[in-house]
Write an enzyme that holds these catalytic residues in place. Structure first.
Site, PDB file in Angstrom:
ATOM      1  N   LYS A 151       1.192  -7.144   5.634  1.00 67.69           N
ATOM      2  CA  LYS A 151       1.262  -8.272   4.698  1.00 67.69           C
ATOM      3  C   LYS A 151       2.584  -8.312   3.938  1.00 67.69           C
ATOM      4  O   LYS A 151       3.182  -7.272   3.652  1.00 67.69           O
ATOM      5  CB  LYS A 151       0.101  -8.190   3.697  1.00 67.69           C
ATOM      6  CG  LYS A 151      -1.266  -8.040   4.340  1.00 67.69           C
ATOM      7  CD  LYS A 151      -2.360  -7.968   3.289  1.00 67.69           C
ATOM      8  CE  LYS A 151      -3.670  -7.530   3.902  1.00 67.69           C
ATOM      9  NZ  LYS A 151      -3.705  -6.079   4.157  1.00 67.69           N
TER      10      LYS A 151
ATOM     11  N   TYR B 168       0.828  -1.213   0.000  1.00 67.59           N
ATOM     12  CA  TYR B 168       0.000   0.000   0.000  1.00 67.59           C
ATOM     13  C   TYR B 168       0.859   1.259   0.000  1.00 67.59           C
ATOM     14  O   TYR B 168       0.366   2.340  -0.298  1.00 67.59           O
ATOM     15  CB  TYR B 168      -0.924   0.025   1.221  1.00 67.59           C
ATOM     16  CG  TYR B 168      -1.912  -1.113   1.299  1.00 67.59           C
ATOM     17  CD1 TYR B 168      -2.198  -1.918   0.192  1.00 67.59           C
ATOM     18  CD2 TYR B 168      -2.571  -1.409   2.493  1.00 67.59           C
ATOM     19  CE1 TYR B 168      -3.093  -2.965   0.281  1.00 67.59           C
ATOM     20  CE2 TYR B 168      -3.478  -2.442   2.586  1.00 67.59           C
ATOM     21  CZ  TYR B 168      -3.731  -3.222   1.483  1.00 67.59           C
ATOM     22  OH  TYR B 168      -4.619  -4.261   1.587  1.00 67.59           O
TER      23      TYR B 168
END
Length: 298
Positions: free
Chosen positions: A85, A56
């Site tokens: 993640k 992100y």
């Protein structure tokens, strides 16, 4: 409203995860400072499960938001359940822990509550999140996902340690205290079973506005988003709600005071088309790798 343990799911390792979380992914046109502000508002509104990811590219901003809300007394670290993640360019076992340590530094945290393999497709290692060749084609890598979870050799303690790879995989991150729990995301059943069925593992993973949804929402006097969230909660899943609008953030928390009927659930089940929605359409299983790159040796 704050999501306590009574609104949480117990994980296989005994830790509890709030069933409704706030997602921090954002379109590229959204400035990272907006993500920081939205995360602060989400925590103020009552969200305690915050979902992030290396890919992100806003972990520093999310981390600053966490630090601000802890500094002003809104929450303590123990109040929060934080997820990040492992991206596809770091699926080789030797890069797994390094990637997490880099995320922790940006987040200003000593550990995360959940570390996930973000996507079951390996890409060429490097700083580019979507590496491509000169023809503009995505460059894939050959990685055994079972080795990403647990490096080869670790189930065999009698072997010469000097012959084993460095302990860097997902299980090692948990053992090192860098994450409390580990798991996967975006895996289909076959991919998940590759890991679940591998012998010797210490830890195993488990688990659009539609006119039909709108009709059910109108019947209950709710928004379509609330119905979609409630549907997944009643299926026993953990749900991430993403909005940078404070009004909708609060609306998305109001899903524990109504119940969908059995008929509603059956109707929503009927919307299943057995497809996956993913904006990064270039990241998919290349035909030549689909049957070989992710096979788990037994």
């Amino acid at each position: 409203m704050s999501l306590g343990r009574h609104l949480s799911m117990k994980l296989n390792d005994g830790h509890f995860m709030p069933v409704l979380g706030f997602g921090t992914s954002a379109a590229t046109k959204v400035a990272n400072r907006n993500v920081e502000e939205a995360t602060e508002r989400a925590i103020s509104a009552g969200y305690r499960h915050i979902d992030s990811a290396y890919v992100y590219q806003n972990e520093e901003e999310v981390g600053r938001a966490l630090q601000k809300k802890m500094a002003d007394g809104t929450v303590t670290r123990n109040d929060l359940f934080f997820t990040t993640k492992l991206w596809s360019t770091c699926l080789r076992p030797e890069f797994v822990q390094t990637n997490l340590e880099r995320s922790l530094k940006k987040l200003q945290l000593s550990y995360v509550d959940l570390y996930l393999i973000h996507f079951p497709v390996a890409l060429k290692f490097g700083e580019e999140k979507l590496p491509k060749d000169t023809q503009g084609r995505v460059i894939f890598d050959r990685v055994d996902l079972c080795a990403t979870w647990e490096p080869p050799g670790s189930p065999h303690p009698t072997r010469d340690p000097s012959q084993l790879p460095p302990p860097q995989a997902m299980e090692n991150c948990k053992e090192a205290g860098l994450t409390r729990s580990i798991g996967v995301s975006n895996f289909n059943r076959r991919q998940l079973e590759l890991i679940i069925n591998k012998p010797g593992l210490q830890y195993k993973p488990v688990c659009n506005q539609d006119p039909v949804i709108k009709a059910i929402a109108d019947k209950h006097g709710r928004t379509p988003a609330q119905v979609a969230l409630r549907y997944q909660l009643q299926r026993g899943l953990v749900v991430l709600a993403k909005s940078f609008n404070e009004k909708r953030m609060r609306e998305n928390l109001q899903v524990f005071d109504f119940q969908l009927t059995a008929e509603d659930m059956e109707t929503l089940d009927g919307l299943d088309r057995n497809i996956r929605y993913l904006q990064e359409t270039e990241v998919c299983f290349p035909p030549r790798l689909a049957s070989m790159s992710y096979r788990c040796p037994l």
